[in-house]
Design a protein around this motif. Structure first.
Motif, PDB file in Angstrom:
ATOM      1  N   VAL A  34       6.170  22.996   8.191  1.00 33.34           N
ATOM      2  CA  VAL A  34       6.075  23.964   7.088  1.00 33.34           C
ATOM      3  C   VAL A  34       6.702  25.275   7.549  1.00 33.34           C
ATOM      4  N   SER A  35       8.022  25.269   7.607  1.00 37.46           N
ATOM      5  CA  SER A  35       8.789  26.416   8.080  1.00 37.46           C
ATOM      6  C   SER A  35      10.220  26.229   7.595  1.00 37.46           C
ATOM      7  N   HIS A  36      11.121  27.109   8.054  1.00 40.73           N
ATOM      8  CA  HIS A  36      12.501  27.041   7.590  1.00 40.73           C
ATOM      9  C   HIS A  36      13.410  27.734   8.605  1.00 40.73           C
ATOM     10  N   PRO A  37      14.641  27.230   8.803  1.00 43.13           N
ATOM     11  CA  PRO A  37      15.558  27.882   9.740  1.00 43.13           C
ATOM     12  C   PRO A  37      15.829  29.347   9.413  1.00 43.13           C
ATOM     13  N   GLU A  38      15.760  29.725   8.138  1.00 44.94           N
ATOM     14  CA  GLU A  38      15.971  31.126   7.790  1.00 44.94           C
ATOM     15  C   GLU A  38      14.868  32.030   8.361  1.00 44.94           C
ATOM     16  N   THR A  39      13.702  31.465   8.542  1.00 46.87           N
ATOM     17  CA  THR A  39      12.565  32.238   9.045  1.00 46.87           C
ATOM     18  C   THR A  39      12.591  32.349  10.562  1.00 46.87           C
ATOM     19  N   THR A  40      12.912  31.248  11.245  1.00 48.75           N
ATOM     20  CA  THR A  40      12.785  31.202  12.709  1.00 48.75           C
ATOM     21  C   THR A  40      14.119  31.125  13.438  1.00 48.75           C
ATOM     22  N   GLY A  41      15.194  30.792  12.718  1.00 47.56           N
ATOM     23  CA  GLY A  41      16.480  30.614  13.372  1.00 47.56           C
ATOM     24  C   GLY A  41      16.674  29.243  13.974  1.00 47.56           C
ATOM     25  N   THR A  42      15.740  28.340  13.736  1.00 55.85           N
ATOM     26  CA  THR A  42      15.849  26.997  14.299  1.00 55.85           C
ATOM     27  C   THR A  42      15.203  25.986  13.357  1.00 55.85           C
ATOM     28  N   VAL A  43      15.584  24.735  13.497  1.00 53.40           N
ATOM     29  CA  VAL A  43      15.026  23.677  12.653  1.00 53.40           C
ATOM     30  C   VAL A  43      13.554  23.476  13.012  1.00 53.40           C
ATOM     31  N   PRO A  44      12.671  23.414  12.033  1.00 52.48           N
ATOM     32  CA  PRO A  44      11.262  23.197  12.350  1.00 52.48           C
ATOM     33  C   PRO A  44      11.030  21.839  13.002  1.00 52.48           C
ATOM     34  N   VAL A  45       9.894  21.724  13.677  1.00 52.43           N
ATOM     35  CA  VAL A  45       9.540  20.465  14.330  1.00 52.43           C
ATOM     36  C   VAL A  45       8.274  19.904  13.696  1.00 52.43           C
ATOM     37  N   GLY A  46       8.091  18.610  13.866  1.00 52.96           N
ATOM     38  CA  GLY A  46       6.897  17.949  13.373  1.00 52.96           C
ATOM     39  C   GLY A  46       6.695  16.649  14.113  1.00 52.96           C
ATOM     40  N   PRO A  47       5.621  15.938  13.805  1.00 53.73           N
ATOM     41  CA  PRO A  47       5.400  14.657  14.470  1.00 53.73           C
ATOM     42  C   PRO A  47       6.470  13.626  14.132  1.00 53.73           C
ATOM     43  N   SER A  48       7.003  13.713  12.906  1.00 47.92           N
ATOM     44  CA  SER A  48       8.034  12.774  12.457  1.00 47.92           C
ATOM     45  C   SER A  48       9.017  13.513  11.563  1.00 47.92           C
ATOM     46  N   ALA A  49      10.162  12.904  11.317  1.00 44.85           N
ATOM     47  CA  ALA A  49      11.204  13.516  10.480  1.00 44.85           C
ATOM     48  C   ALA A  49      10.879  13.311   9.008  1.00 44.85           C
ATOM     49  N   VAL A  50       9.719  13.811   8.594  1.00 41.23           N
ATOM     50  CA  VAL A  50       9.232  13.707   7.220  1.00 41.23           C
ATOM     51  C   VAL A  50       8.990  15.122   6.718  1.00 41.23           C
ATOM     52  N   PRO A  51       9.682  15.546   5.652  1.00 35.94           N
ATOM     53  CA  PRO A  51       9.505  16.924   5.188  1.00 35.94           C
ATOM     54  C   PRO A  51       8.172  17.128   4.477  1.00 35.94           C
ATOM     55  N   ALA A  52       7.727  18.365   4.488  1.00 32.57           N
ATOM     56  CA  ALA A  52       6.567  18.733   3.680  1.00 32.57           C
ATOM     57  C   ALA A  52       6.931  18.646   2.205  1.00 32.57           C
ATOM     58  N   THR A  53       5.929  18.506   1.364  1.00 30.47           N
ATOM     59  CA  THR A  53       6.125  18.518  -0.075  1.00 30.47           C
ATOM     60  C   THR A  53       6.051  19.956  -0.574  1.00 30.47           C
ATOM     61  N   GLY A  54       7.061  20.380  -1.331  1.00 35.28           N
ATOM     62  CA  GLY A  54       7.000  21.709  -1.926  1.00 35.28           C
ATOM     63  C   GLY A  54       8.015  22.662  -1.328  1.00 35.28           C
ATOM     64  N   ASP A  55       7.990  23.876  -1.830  1.00 35.76           N
ATOM     65  CA  ASP A  55       8.905  24.932  -1.393  1.00 35.76           C
ATOM     66  C   ASP A  55       8.198  25.841  -0.394  1.00 35.76           C
ATOM     67  N   VAL A  56       8.897  26.180   0.685  1.00 30.11           N
ATOM     68  CA  VAL A  56       8.340  27.074   1.697  1.00 30.11           C
ATOM     69  C   VAL A  56       8.887  28.480   1.491  1.00 30.11           C
ATOM     70  N   PHE A  57       8.161  29.464   1.996  1.00 30.58           N
ATOM     71  CA  PHE A  57       8.603  30.857   1.941  1.00 30.58           C
ATOM     72  C   PHE A  57       9.684  31.090   2.990  1.00 30.58           C
TER      73      PHE A  57
END
Length: 356
Positions: free
Chosen positions: A104-127
């Protein structure tokens, strides 16, 4: 025993059982720094038995939203010290909520691709800094990387105590990284962190263990949202999953478990029975139409909760404890000011004004 009875939590004596629940306010300065306004905001609410801060990222890659504070640099620690000092000067106690956003993040926020347990995106729009955007596909963590992210909770906990916090709460709820590992559909791993219940709770246990090792069990809590469904997270076995997790947390003797009412009373009461320690209960569904009131609090104290979390009511009622104690009206909150920045809707809610 009432909502206004004192309670011993670890090394702290809470003057009442009212907990200010963690709520994102997105008002940190550049670099994830706490501000003088944040010191005023929390100090205004120091009559709570315990304050739990907004989510604080333990690393840059763990940042979920723009404008949130961190605890991963010396500058951030220094910026938090006036906040904790202001709360203590007003007689309060404050834990830092450590929140790794995971996917639940975005490269625009952190400068890098977010990480997670698997390559499955969250549902919805992030800030993001440029507005709401669809949640990106995260990079699945390699097995060898996972302990580093679990360990980041411990490093942030150590910094939190250095910054003057009385303890930490790990954010294991609401679809963020710990919740993603617990998930049935966001965690598709086939290694030791995925598949079985025992494997899916492993990351949570390792993260809590890191915090306990850093600052002690009596300064460590965790928040959970069984079956909550936030950001598309599903748990097909919420009672079994969280019972197994609470069994492991009981061995660690952490200060408390903070449950959200994200599932039916039957499951929540089953988890109360499974958890031998202090239970903080949020009695109503987070962000739902209803806000927690005195009747909800009293009901859950009767059902076995030790402390009661109040969220939105604390935004617009800095004197919430006194209003609850004396039956004064609870002022409504202005949702438009939740995340807009600035002091309006942040420092501008008054205490109750008595008229002759």
């Amino acid at each position: 025993m009432t909502l206004f009875s004192s309670y011993r939590l670890g090394g702290l004596t809470l003057p009442n059982r009212v907990v200010m629940a963690p709520m994102t306010r997105a008002r940190a300065a550049d670099g994830g720094l706490a501000t003088p306004s944040m010191a005023t905001y929390y100090a205004q609410r120091a009559t709570a038995g315990l304050i739990v801060s907004e989510g604080v990222q333990p690393s840059l890659i763990g940042q979920s939203n723009p404008g949130t504070p961190g605890l991963h640099s010396d500058e951030q620690v220094a910026a938090w010290r006036p906040v904790t000092a202001a709360v203590h000067a007003n007689g309060g106690r404050i834990f830092a909520q450590i929140m790794h956003g995971g996917r639940v993040s975005h490269p625009e926020t952190t400068g890098t691709v977010p990480v997670g347990p698997s390559a499955v995106p969250a549902t919805g729009d992030v800030f993001t800094p440029s507005g709401r955007q669809p949640a990106p596909v995260p990079r699945a963590l390699e097995t060898a990387e996972v302990p580093e992210h679990a360990g980041s909770y411990g490093a942030a906990a150590r910094r939190a105590v250095d910054a003057g916090f009385d303890g930490v709460e790990l954010h294991g709820a609401n679809g963020y990284l710990i919740s993603q590992f617990l998930s049935s559909n966001g965690n598709l791993r086939s290694d030791r962190y995925g598949g079985s219940v025992a494997n899916r709770i492993r990351f949570a246990v390792e993260a809590v263990s890191a915090a306990v090792e850093a600052v002690g069990a009596d300064r460590t809590g965790i928040r959970l949202s069984p079956g909550g469904g936030f950001w598309g997270v599903e748990e097909h076995d919420a009672l079994q999953l969280h019972t197994a997790l609470l069994t492991e947390l009981a061995r660690l003797e952490v200060a408390y478990v903070h449950l959200e009412a994200t599932v039916g009373d039957d499951v929540l009461l089953g988890l109360r029975r499974a958890w031998p320690g202090t239970l903080v209960m949020n009695p109503v569904f987070p962000m739902g139409p209803k806000q927690t009131g005195r009747a909800d609090a009293d009901r859950w104290l009767g059902l076995g909760a030790d402390l009661i979390g109040f969220g939105r009511s604390f935004l617009s009622n800095p004197d919430l404890v006194e209003r609850l104690r004396t039956g004064l009206p609870i002022a409504p909150v202005d949702e438009a000011t939740y995340y807009q920045g600035g002091d309006a809707g942040y420092l501008t809610y008054p205490s109750y004004q008595h008229t002759a």
